[in-house]
Design an enzyme around this catalytic site. Structure first.
Site, PDB file in Angstrom:
ATOM      1  N   LYS A   1       0.684  -1.351   0.183  1.00  0.00           N
ATOM      2  CA  LYS A   1       0.024   0.029   0.198  1.00  0.00           C
ATOM      3  C   LYS A   1       0.609   1.390   0.043  1.00  0.00           C
ATOM      4  O   LYS A   1       1.792   1.140   0.008  1.00  0.00           O
ATOM      5  CB  LYS A   1      -0.916  -0.043   0.662  1.00  0.00           C
ATOM      6  CG  LYS A   1      -1.305  -0.990   1.632  1.00  0.00           C
ATOM      7  CD  LYS A   1      -2.599  -1.520  -0.086  1.00  0.00           C
ATOM      8  CE  LYS A   1      -2.883  -2.702  -0.659  1.00  0.00           C
ATOM      9  NZ  LYS A   1      -4.489  -3.860   0.785  1.00  0.00           N
ATOM     10  N   VAL A   2       0.211   2.128   0.613  1.00  0.00           N
ATOM     11  CA  VAL A   2       1.240   3.603  -0.050  1.00  0.00           C
ATOM     12  C   VAL A   2       1.846   3.808   0.789  1.00  0.00           C
ATOM     13  O   VAL A   2       3.273   4.089   0.535  1.00  0.00           O
ATOM     14  CB  VAL A   2       0.079   4.781  -0.036  1.00  0.00           C
ATOM     15  CG1 VAL A   2       0.459   6.290  -0.241  1.00  0.00           C
ATOM     16  CG2 VAL A   2      -1.000   4.429  -1.274  1.00  0.00           C
TER      17      VAL A   2
END
Ligand code: PLP
Length: 370
Positions: free
Chosen positions: A181-182
């Site tokens: 994820k980010v």
């Protein structure tokens, strides 16, 4: 070449944060988790944030806080990580799959409308790969029928929908800090909401269903346990990482956008379809997912990339076709063909912080067999 699909952005700041946490001797949920929650809520700009051990745990607890249980139905897109549907099933409710729009990979509001029933309690729009779902249409549908909206924002930290932050577009939202994820804390999740009742229940359920101790309680007091809960707590080691990652968030988002722009330029005019980027949304580029005309050409490209040392994956899976869920669907034919098509014809390309133009060019030429 050897190119991973993603590489976390860690430097001295994460090492220092972890060292300080270890030296303090306080490694389970404590002040560093509270700091991470404060930073996260401040970034969103409204409401508050409750950290958990994963986004899957966050979805499970958020659904329980929304009152979901046996006999209820919750609409989920068929194209998503299996966790979205599993979280619904873990409450005893039934996940009802609705098809997606292949151009955006997001829940199709008309498909969601078609699967409404008297048992429907809510909708979980997924901002898949970092592009927000059609929230105006889905919120409209929810409003008409008195349903909750729980955003699966696992991929959407930093994403904007018509100028509004993902995570503030429904009754509650859930984020993930898995390494894909980010930002990442190894594993980790967050529930965000402006509703005090949801936040209070989430804090209780992540820690066995305990009631918080009264301010005047003695230091040795044990909490009362009015609810059935879980141990879904985030550790302070993860909280320390989360704080260090939040300081990098805008840089990470900018770098991912730069890489996405380069791919878009290289793919222009080719047979491979780049992801849609609507002008009124900001993409987080959690994944850069292209589509092919058919499964055979996707598979051939994935084989070529793998042989060249480039890690790639289908965008995600069509959950209604996965064993446990498939066995609980009565229909014989494919109920969500667009989701199946997206699984079969999509490919996520590496988005690695700092990757250079030549690497992206080499990846695209393998992709196109040029
Ligand atoms: C990654 C992901 C999840 C699960 O997140 P975890 O933190 O790994 O539990 C849920 N939904 C979507 C759309 C995801 O991409």
């Amino acid at each position: 070449m050897t190119v991973p699909i993603i590489r976390p952005v860690f430097d001295q700041a994460e090492l220092d944060a972890l060292t300080a946490c270890l030296e303090s001797g306080m490694v389970s949920q404590g002040t560093r988790v509270a700091d991470f929650e404060r930073l996260f809520a401040a970034y969103l700009g409204k409401g508050d944030a409750v950290a958990l051990s994963s986004c899957t745990a966050a979805l499970h607890v958020a659904l329980l806080a929304l009152g979901v249980g046996p006999g209820d139905e919750v609409i989920v897109p068929a194209l998503t990580w299996v966790a979205t549907a599993n979280a619904v099933a873990c409450t005893g409710a039934r996940p009802v799959f609705a098809d997606v729009q292949p151009e955006t990979f997001a829940l199709d509001p008309d498909a969601a409308r078609r699967v409404l029933s008297p048992r429907t309690r809510g909708i979980i729009p997924v901002h898949l790969f970092g592009l927000c779902a059609d929230m105006d249409a889905l919120a409209g549908l929810a409003g008409e029928h008195g349903l909750f909206v729980l955003e699966d924002a696992a991929c959407a930290l930093g994403s904007l929908y018509k100028g509004r932050r993902a995570g503030l577009l429904g009754d509650a939202s859930c984020f993930s800090f898995h390494p894909r994820k980010v930002i990442t804390t190894g594993e980790g999740g967050m529930i965000c909401s402006e509703r005090a009742d949801i936040l209070r229940t989430a804090r209780s359920l992540r820690s066995h269903g305990c009631r918080p101790l009264a301010a005047e309680a003695p230091a040795w007091a044990m909490p009362e346990v009015p609810h059935l809960g879980y141990n879904y707590r985030m550790t302070d080691l993860q909280g320390a990482l989360g704080c260090a990652q939040m300081a990098k968030l805008e840089d990470i988002l900018a770098e991912r956008a730069r890489i996405a722009d380069v791919y878009a330029g290289l793919l222009r005019g080719t047979s491979v379809m780049p992801p849609l980027t609507p002008a009124d949304c900001r993409h987080s580029w959690q994944s850069y997912v292209v589509r092919f005309a058919d499964m055979a050409s996707r598979n051939a490209a994935a084989d070529r990339l793998t042989r060249a040392g480039v890690q790639c994956r289908p965008g995600t899976h069509a959950v209604h076709r996965l064993g446990w869920h498939r066995a609980r669907i009565a229909a014989q034919s494919d109920i969500c063909p667009a989701a199946s098509l997206c699984e079969d014809t999509s490919l996520a390309l590496p988005v690695v912080h700092g990757m250079d133009f030549a690497t992206q060019q080499a990846i695209v030429s393998e992709l196109l067999n040029a």
